[in-house]
Write a protein that holds these residues in place. Sequence first.
Motif, PDB file in Angstrom:
ATOM      1  N   VAL A   1       5.110  13.517   2.743  1.00 40.01           N
ATOM      2  CA  VAL A   1       5.283  13.735   1.170  1.00 40.01           C
ATOM      3  C   VAL A   1       4.268  14.494   0.704  1.00 40.01           C
ATOM      4  O   VAL A   1       4.249  15.429  -0.073  1.00 40.01           O
ATOM      5  CB  VAL A   1       6.047  12.516   0.513  1.00 40.01           C
ATOM      6  N   ALA A   2       3.115  13.921   1.038  1.00 36.48           N
ATOM      7  CA  ALA A   2       1.789  14.347   0.461  1.00 36.48           C
ATOM      8  C   ALA A   2       1.631  15.743   0.985  1.00 36.48           C
ATOM      9  O   ALA A   2       1.173  16.884   0.314  1.00 36.48           O
ATOM     10  CB  ALA A   2       0.648  13.516   1.042  1.00 36.48           C
TER      11      ALA A   2
ATOM     12  N   ILE B   1      -1.989  21.537 -14.228  1.00 35.62           N
ATOM     13  CA  ILE B   1      -2.471  21.688 -12.808  1.00 35.62           C
ATOM     14  C   ILE B   1      -3.720  21.176 -12.041  1.00 35.62           C
ATOM     15  O   ILE B   1      -3.616  20.481 -11.301  1.00 35.62           O
ATOM     16  CB  ILE B   1      -2.078  23.149 -12.322  1.00 35.62           C
TER      17      ILE B   1
ATOM     18  N   GLY C   1       6.109   3.949   7.064  1.00 40.58           N
ATOM     19  CA  GLY C   1       5.806   4.049   5.522  1.00 40.58           C
ATOM     20  C   GLY C   1       4.663   5.121   5.337  1.00 40.58           C
ATOM     21  O   GLY C   1       4.772   5.894   4.386  1.00 40.58           O
ATOM     22  N   VAL C   2       3.732   4.785   6.028  1.00 41.97           N
ATOM     23  CA  VAL C   2       2.382   5.422   5.982  1.00 41.97           C
ATOM     24  C   VAL C   2       2.841   6.991   6.302  1.00 41.97           C
ATOM     25  O   VAL C   2       2.619   7.881   5.797  1.00 41.97           O
ATOM     26  CB  VAL C   2       1.363   5.041   6.890  1.00 41.97           C
TER      27      VAL C   2
ATOM     28  N   TRP D   1      -3.936  17.922  -9.893  1.00 42.74           N
ATOM     29  CA  TRP D   1      -4.907  18.132  -8.647  1.00 42.74           C
ATOM     30  C   TRP D   1      -5.884  17.051  -8.545  1.00 42.74           C
ATOM     31  O   TRP D   1      -5.974  16.312  -7.462  1.00 42.74           O
ATOM     32  CB  TRP D   1      -5.473  19.607  -8.534  1.00 42.74           C
TER      33      TRP D   1
ATOM     34  N   ASP E   1       4.599   8.739   3.594  1.00 45.18           N
ATOM     35  CA  ASP E   1       3.664   9.218   2.458  1.00 45.18           C
ATOM     36  C   ASP E   1       2.932  10.169   3.029  1.00 45.18           C
ATOM     37  O   ASP E   1       2.716  11.367   2.200  1.00 45.18           O
ATOM     38  CB  ASP E   1       2.701   7.907   2.227  1.00 45.18           C
TER      39      ASP E   1
ATOM     40  N   VAL F   1       2.791  12.677  -9.424  1.00 41.03           N
ATOM     41  CA  VAL F   1       1.754  13.844  -9.500  1.00 41.03           C
ATOM     42  C   VAL F   1       2.413  15.029 -10.109  1.00 41.03           C
ATOM     43  O   VAL F   1       1.870  15.855 -10.879  1.00 41.03           O
ATOM     44  CB  VAL F   1       1.234  13.691  -7.981  1.00 41.03           C
ATOM     45  N   LEU F   2       3.848  15.161  -9.571  1.00 39.56           N
ATOM     46  CA  LEU F   2       4.412  16.336 -10.039  1.00 39.56           C
ATOM     47  C   LEU F   2       4.803  16.116 -11.604  1.00 39.56           C
ATOM     48  O   LEU F   2       4.949  17.322 -12.032  1.00 39.56           O
ATOM     49  CB  LEU F   2       5.405  16.560  -9.326  1.00 39.56           C
TER      50      LEU F   2
ATOM     51  N   ILE G   1       3.461  22.472  -2.348  1.00 37.27           N
ATOM     52  CA  ILE G   1       3.841  23.118  -3.886  1.00 37.27           C
ATOM     53  C   ILE G   1       2.784  23.167  -4.617  1.00 37.27           C
ATOM     54  O   ILE G   1       2.512  24.236  -5.437  1.00 37.27           O
ATOM     55  CB  ILE G   1       4.608  21.845  -4.382  1.00 37.27           C
ATOM     56  N   PHE G   2       1.534  22.279  -4.401  1.00 34.28           N
ATOM     57  CA  PHE G   2       0.396  22.569  -5.440  1.00 34.28           C
ATOM     58  C   PHE G   2      -0.517  23.858  -5.016  1.00 34.28           C
ATOM     59  O   PHE G   2      -0.905  24.456  -6.223  1.00 34.28           O
ATOM     60  CB  PHE G   2      -0.535  21.395  -4.928  1.00 34.28           C
TER      61      PHE G   2
ATOM     62  N   GLU H   1       1.069   4.298  -2.909  1.00 27.97           N
ATOM     63  CA  GLU H   1       0.680   5.379  -2.625  1.00 27.97           C
ATOM     64  C   GLU H   1       2.018   6.360  -2.926  1.00 27.97           C
ATOM     65  O   GLU H   1       1.805   7.569  -3.679  1.00 27.97           O
ATOM     66  CB  GLU H   1       0.548   5.907  -1.289  1.00 27.97           C
TER      67      GLU H   1
ATOM     68  N   TRP I   1       0.907  -1.168  -0.191  1.00 30.24           N
ATOM     69  CA  TRP I   1      -0.044  -0.129   0.099  1.00 30.24           C
ATOM     70  C   TRP I   1       0.721   1.313  -0.016  1.00 30.24           C
ATOM     71  O   TRP I   1       0.713   2.165  -0.857  1.00 30.24           O
ATOM     72  CB  TRP I   1      -0.789  -0.056   1.301  1.00 30.24           C
ATOM     73  N   VAL I   2       1.759   1.167   0.725  1.00 34.05           N
ATOM     74  CA  VAL I   2       2.816   2.475   1.029  1.00 34.05           C
ATOM     75  C   VAL I   2       3.189   2.808  -0.174  1.00 34.05           C
ATOM     76  O   VAL I   2       3.387   3.968  -0.860  1.00 34.05           O
ATOM     77  CB  VAL I   2       3.721   2.222   2.148  1.00 34.05           C
TER      78      VAL I   2
ATOM     79  N   PHE J   1      -4.237  13.484  -7.723  1.00 36.60           N
ATOM     80  CA  PHE J   1      -3.755  13.514  -6.429  1.00 36.60           C
ATOM     81  C   PHE J   1      -5.026  13.406  -5.535  1.00 36.60           C
ATOM     82  O   PHE J   1      -4.861  12.346  -4.717  1.00 36.60           O
ATOM     83  CB  PHE J   1      -3.025  15.236  -6.380  1.00 36.60           C
TER      84      PHE J   1
ATOM     85  N   LEU K   1       3.977  17.804  -0.973  1.00 35.90           N
ATOM     86  CA  LEU K   1       3.421  18.138  -2.391  1.00 35.90           C
ATOM     87  C   LEU K   1       2.247  19.038  -2.396  1.00 35.90           C
ATOM     88  O   LEU K   1       2.148  20.088  -3.373  1.00 35.90           O
ATOM     89  CB  LEU K   1       3.004  16.832  -2.924  1.00 35.90           C
ATOM     90  N   PHE K   2       1.094  18.957  -1.374  1.00 38.33           N
ATOM     91  CA  PHE K   2       0.042  19.887  -1.333  1.00 38.33           C
ATOM     92  C   PHE K   2       0.495  21.285  -1.073  1.00 38.33           C
ATOM     93  O   PHE K   2      -0.109  22.295  -1.867  1.00 38.33           O
ATOM     94  CB  PHE K   2      -0.586  19.630   0.039  1.00 38.33           C
TER      95      PHE K   2
ATOM     96  N   LEU L   1       2.607   9.583  -5.566  1.00 40.80           N
ATOM     97  CA  LEU L   1       3.171  10.895  -5.085  1.00 40.80           C
ATOM     98  C   LEU L   1       4.261  11.215  -6.071  1.00 40.80           C
ATOM     99  O   LEU L   1       4.608  12.196  -6.434  1.00 40.80           O
ATOM    100  CB  LEU L   1       3.772  10.766  -3.439  1.00 40.80           C
TER     101      LEU L   1
END
Lengths: 487, 225
Positions: free
Chosen positions: B193-194, A154, B186-187, A158, B190, A142-143, B200-201, A135, A131-132, A161, B197-198, A139
């Motif tokens: 990083v999320a 964009i 790991g979670v 979005w 994630d 997405v960029l 940056i978004f 995900e 799962w990790v 994501f 990334l948000f 990640l």
Amino acid sequence: MIAVYFILFLALLGIVYFALIGHRTDVGKINTALNGISFLATVWLAVTVLKHGTLLSENKAFLIDSFNVYLIVLTAFVGMTTSIFSAPYMAHENAIGRLNDQRLRLYYSMYQGFMLAMYLVLTTNNMGVMWVAMEGATLATVLLVSLYRTPEAIEAAWKYFILCGVGIAQALFGTVLLYYAAVQINGIDNALLWTVLYEHADKLNPHILELAFVFLLIGYGTKMGLVPLHNWLPDAHSEGPTPMSAVLSGLLLNDALYAVVRNKMLVDGATHAPTASYLMMGFGMLTFLTAALLLHRQKDIKRLFSYSSIEHMGMMTFAFGIGGSLATFAGLLHMTVHSLTKSAIFVTVGHASQLAGTQKMEQIRGLIKTQPVIGWGLLIGTVAIAGFPPFGVFTSEFLVLMATMHSYPWLTLPLLLGIGVAFAGLFRHIQPIVYGNKPEGQEPIKANLWPVLIHLALVLWLGLAIPSFLADWFSQATLLISGEKLL
Amino acid sequence: MNAQHLDFYMQTILSMAALVAFTSFLMLGQGRLLRLIFVFAIQGLLLTLTTGLAAYSLDNPHLYISAVLTLLLKVLFIPAMLRREVLKMAMHRDVEALKNKTLIMLSGASLMIFSYYILHPIVQTSNAVMINALAVGLSVVLLGMLLMISHRQAIAHVVGFMSIENGLFFAAIVATHGMPMVVELGVAFDVLVAAILFGIFFLHIRTSIDSLDVDLMNRLHEVEK
């Protein structure tokens, strides 16, 4: 086993290396070299598994069996050929000023990041780590979807994501439920390892597992583009750089399906009821038919082929849903030929849109007259993906049809109808693109079509005769998944 | 179930479950972004306390690490980042007029009942505290989704997204005493990083549409016109 550590380490090295100096001119070649070495390592791994059977690393962290090893080889192969294509493509994008050096560095670094996530999804023995990594794949990419920084890109990123993030969260809830069911068993240790779970499958509580499977299917299904969770897929594929579309379509979708099938094996072992099968068949059929219809209403060439990917994922989900040895064999074969053909198509589509300077299908015309390799490549690729003999997609679709006729005869009709509708949807758009007169001022570009040639030749080979070692391999995997032997 | 017969740990878990669910409802009806972020931080704090308590009661040291990670990520880092974003965009005085607030709250309540309904088969395998924990976990996930549907601001979407993670985490801590360490790390990675990334978004969205209203992102369609 060393090979597994080696490819993971190599990808990790790639991330760091490209993040630091990913903008130099020879960087595309280094990327190709890294992926090429990984491919060789996976072939070595595959040979070992073929000879000695299932491998389990000493700390039980990695599991390589006949089901995932062929997907690992496929992943490395498509990763390698796409990197061959991506080198001149990205150099061209850099030269025309769509990308600056910094973004090029991001691109190469995240390409390796994506490969790392894909290898980890496939090799890990721990469903939580899977799962990790899944995900992590979102990640990493997405960029890249928003690499061009246009408002559309964009928006697409979005959407990708948020939708994939929320979707995959459902899969984590499914994983928690599964873990909860597993820790109920007395004396169980490391209850998230596939090997341990399979061993105790019949002791897991069937009610909880059915519930968990719903969440897992929705979660990984979002990544796979199952209708009605598919909205992100055409956007992400059409707005990102083309090499990314090729690996997303060819690899990410396959790996998400792999996760679903792994879970289905477990749930089937626990419930002895066809709930999981019916769920997958229903979602598969709905996806297949909806995407086939939506093909007709597209105007962007990359969106067109993303809907075609959704359609094929629907068919594979349906095939694995039917279960049984024939359908499973067909599903495995279809996974292979689809990812080979689709990544080849995205490579030609990338060249075609660079040639015409647009992705709008109305404005791409006369490809064969301008640059025959690209035109014929696109045409043959489309013929192959639409399921014409003698290509491999025909063989696998035919086997799916046979299996359907055998188990659920009345479902053959919508399946045949869907194949017909999808075929018409593809050809009404592609025919004027490849034939027709060339617009003024359209000049041939520097293109690297070796990946296309290799992929299509392999698909043709698989359509004419499946080599015996590959057939053995598929039937071993079939035995593992469906519990029955085909050949 | 008779609450008097439960031990201290079980009783506290039940209250925590109720409080976590309550914060989710508070977020659902909140139109001001700063308050929304504040409630989100409170939910993170409740989660930290639950994890710490579980680590202490069950004598499970690796849960202390998760508690610290939750504290750093969900209570400090993410709320601070979101708050900075709101202040930078000068949105702290805006009140988002939620359409059909009553309907949203009622749907929230129905989602909670729905979670209890679908998790009912679990009762036979375990005690009543577990089903409460799992059902609250699932309803926090569903309420997070509803929050994302009903709010238009990108920041509210991120809060919804992260609160979904909170729900999952709560279920994992209470029902299974946390996932194995490698998965939890790991979670957390994630999520980190999320969150970056948000950040940056937000920058990209701001420069491209000059607003963080996601309704303005409407260029791509299923069927092209």
